[in-house]
Write a protein that holds these residues in place. Structure first.
Motif, PDB file in Angstrom:
ATOM      1  N   ARG A  66       8.492   1.633  12.918  1.00 50.54           N
ATOM      2  CA  ARG A  66       7.736   0.435  12.536  1.00 50.54           C
ATOM      3  C   ARG A  66       7.341   0.505  11.064  1.00 50.54           C
ATOM      4  NH1 ARG A  66       8.916  -3.533  13.674  1.00 50.54           N
ATOM      5  NH2 ARG A  66       8.933  -2.996  15.862  1.00 50.54           N
ATOM      6  N   ALA A  67       6.882   1.687  10.613  1.00 52.67           N
ATOM      7  CA  ALA A  67       6.486   1.841   9.206  1.00 52.67           C
ATOM      8  C   ALA A  67       7.683   1.651   8.280  1.00 52.67           C
ATOM      9  CB  ALA A  67       5.847   3.210   8.982  1.00 52.67           C
ATOM     10  N   LEU A  68       8.854   2.104   8.685  1.00 48.81           N
ATOM     11  CA  LEU A  68      10.061   1.854   7.889  1.00 48.81           C
ATOM     12  C   LEU A  68      10.359   0.356   7.811  1.00 48.81           C
ATOM     13  CD1 LEU A  68      12.340   4.801   9.023  1.00 48.81           C
ATOM     14  CD2 LEU A  68      11.413   4.413   6.723  1.00 48.81           C
ATOM     15  N   GLY A  69      10.061  -0.353   8.884  1.00 39.98           N
ATOM     16  CA  GLY A  69      10.210  -1.808   8.856  1.00 39.98           C
ATOM     17  C   GLY A  69       9.258  -2.449   7.856  1.00 39.98           C
ATOM     18  N   VAL A  70       8.031  -1.925   7.794  1.00 40.92           N
ATOM     19  CA  VAL A  70       7.067  -2.434   6.814  1.00 40.92           C
ATOM     20  C   VAL A  70       7.555  -2.114   5.401  1.00 40.92           C
ATOM     21  CG1 VAL A  70       4.706  -2.237   5.936  1.00 40.92           C
ATOM     22  CG2 VAL A  70       5.113  -2.315   8.410  1.00 40.92           C
ATOM     23  N   LEU A  71       8.088  -0.917   5.201  1.00 39.94           N
ATOM     24  CA  LEU A  71       8.622  -0.550   3.888  1.00 39.94           C
ATOM     25  C   LEU A  71       9.749  -1.501   3.483  1.00 39.94           C
ATOM     26  CD1 LEU A  71       8.814   1.246   1.413  1.00 39.94           C
ATOM     27  CD2 LEU A  71      10.242   2.825   2.755  1.00 39.94           C
ATOM     28  N   THR A  72      10.633  -1.786   4.393  1.00 45.29           N
ATOM     29  CA  THR A  72      11.725  -2.729   4.118  1.00 45.29           C
ATOM     30  C   THR A  72      11.164  -4.087   3.736  1.00 45.29           C
ATOM     31  OG1 THR A  72      13.185  -1.551   5.645  1.00 45.29           O
ATOM     32  CG2 THR A  72      13.773  -3.833   5.109  1.00 45.29           C
ATOM     33  N   TRP A  73      10.132  -4.526   4.452  1.00 47.87           N
ATOM     34  CA  TRP A  73       9.483  -5.805   4.151  1.00 47.87           C
ATOM     35  C   TRP A  73       8.859  -5.771   2.757  1.00 47.87           C
ATOM     36  CZ3 TRP A  73       4.170  -7.004   3.658  1.00 47.87           C
ATOM     37  CH2 TRP A  73       3.865  -8.371   3.668  1.00 47.87           C
ATOM     38  N   LEU A  74       8.193  -4.666   2.424  1.00 51.13           N
ATOM     39  CA  LEU A  74       7.574  -4.537   1.098  1.00 51.13           C
ATOM     40  C   LEU A  74       8.616  -4.575  -0.014  1.00 51.13           C
ATOM     41  CD1 LEU A  74       4.854  -1.764   1.572  1.00 51.13           C
ATOM     42  CD2 LEU A  74       4.474  -4.150   0.901  1.00 51.13           C
ATOM     43  N   VAL A  75       9.710  -3.851   0.171  1.00 53.84           N
ATOM     44  CA  VAL A  75      10.761  -3.803  -0.851  1.00 53.84           C
ATOM     45  C   VAL A  75      11.326  -5.202  -1.087  1.00 53.84           C
ATOM     46  CG1 VAL A  75      13.096  -2.939  -1.312  1.00 53.84           C
ATOM     47  CG2 VAL A  75      11.314  -1.375  -0.529  1.00 53.84           C
ATOM     48  N   GLY A  76      11.374  -6.013  -0.052  1.00 51.94           N
ATOM     49  CA  GLY A  76      11.880  -7.369  -0.186  1.00 51.94           C
ATOM     50  C   GLY A  76      10.869  -8.367  -0.721  1.00 51.94           C
ATOM     51  N   ASN A  77       9.642  -7.909  -0.951  1.00 44.81           N
ATOM     52  CA  ASN A  77       8.582  -8.798  -1.425  1.00 44.81           C
ATOM     53  C   ASN A  77       8.322  -8.506  -2.904  1.00 44.81           C
ATOM     54  OD1 ASN A  77       5.971  -9.885  -2.037  1.00 44.81           O
ATOM     55  ND2 ASN A  77       5.576 -10.025   0.164  1.00 44.81           N
ATOM     56  N   PHE A 118       3.659   9.738   4.266  1.00 49.52           N
ATOM     57  CA  PHE A 118       3.980   8.628   3.381  1.00 49.52           C
ATOM     58  C   PHE A 118       4.081   7.328   4.174  1.00 49.52           C
ATOM     59  CE2 PHE A 118       6.941   6.021   0.790  1.00 49.52           C
ATOM     60  CZ  PHE A 118       6.171   5.927  -0.354  1.00 49.52           C
ATOM     61  N   LEU A 119       4.689   7.401   5.343  1.00 44.88           N
ATOM     62  CA  LEU A 119       4.783   6.221   6.196  1.00 44.88           C
ATOM     63  C   LEU A 119       3.390   5.728   6.577  1.00 44.88           C
ATOM     64  CD1 LEU A 119       7.783   7.291   8.442  1.00 44.88           C
ATOM     65  CD2 LEU A 119       7.797   5.629   6.561  1.00 44.88           C
ATOM     66  N   GLY A 120       2.473   6.657   6.805  1.00 45.77           N
ATOM     67  CA  GLY A 120       1.092   6.273   7.087  1.00 45.77           C
ATOM     68  C   GLY A 120       0.474   5.525   5.921  1.00 45.77           C
TER      69      GLY A 120
END
Length: 92
Positions: free
Chosen positions: A9-20, A47-49
């Protein structure tokens, strides 16, 4: 949610952040990370946290992420609790 699910899930948030384009620089500035850190530290639970901690700083970010992914709004919090340093703190 177990730690593996939380990491995904945190990797999904990271992907979302990179796209923003607006929010990614805010994340990098707030955490002191750089783009190289995103690549080299992306699999570190701590880091994911920090990614989830950042997202949860603003309800609008949580709503935007969760709405985009079709997730309940408590998903980032539940993921954070499953990662190191995310346990509920009891002050009593």
């Amino acid at each position: 949610m177990d730690q593996k699910q939380a990491e995904i899930r945190a990797l999904g948030v990271l992907t979302w952040l990179v796209g923003n384009e607006e929010l990614l620089p805010v994340f990098l500035g707030a955490t002191g990370a750089d783009e190289a850190d995103l690549r080299t530290r992306a699999l570190e639970p701590e880091f994911l946290g920090s990614i989830l901690d950042f997202l949860m700083m603003d309800d609008a970010w949580v709503i935007a992420y969760c709405d985009g992914e079709g997730l309940p709004y408590d998903t980032p919090m539940r993921a954070r609790q499953a990662l190191p340093g995310g346990a509920d703190v009891s002050w009593a």
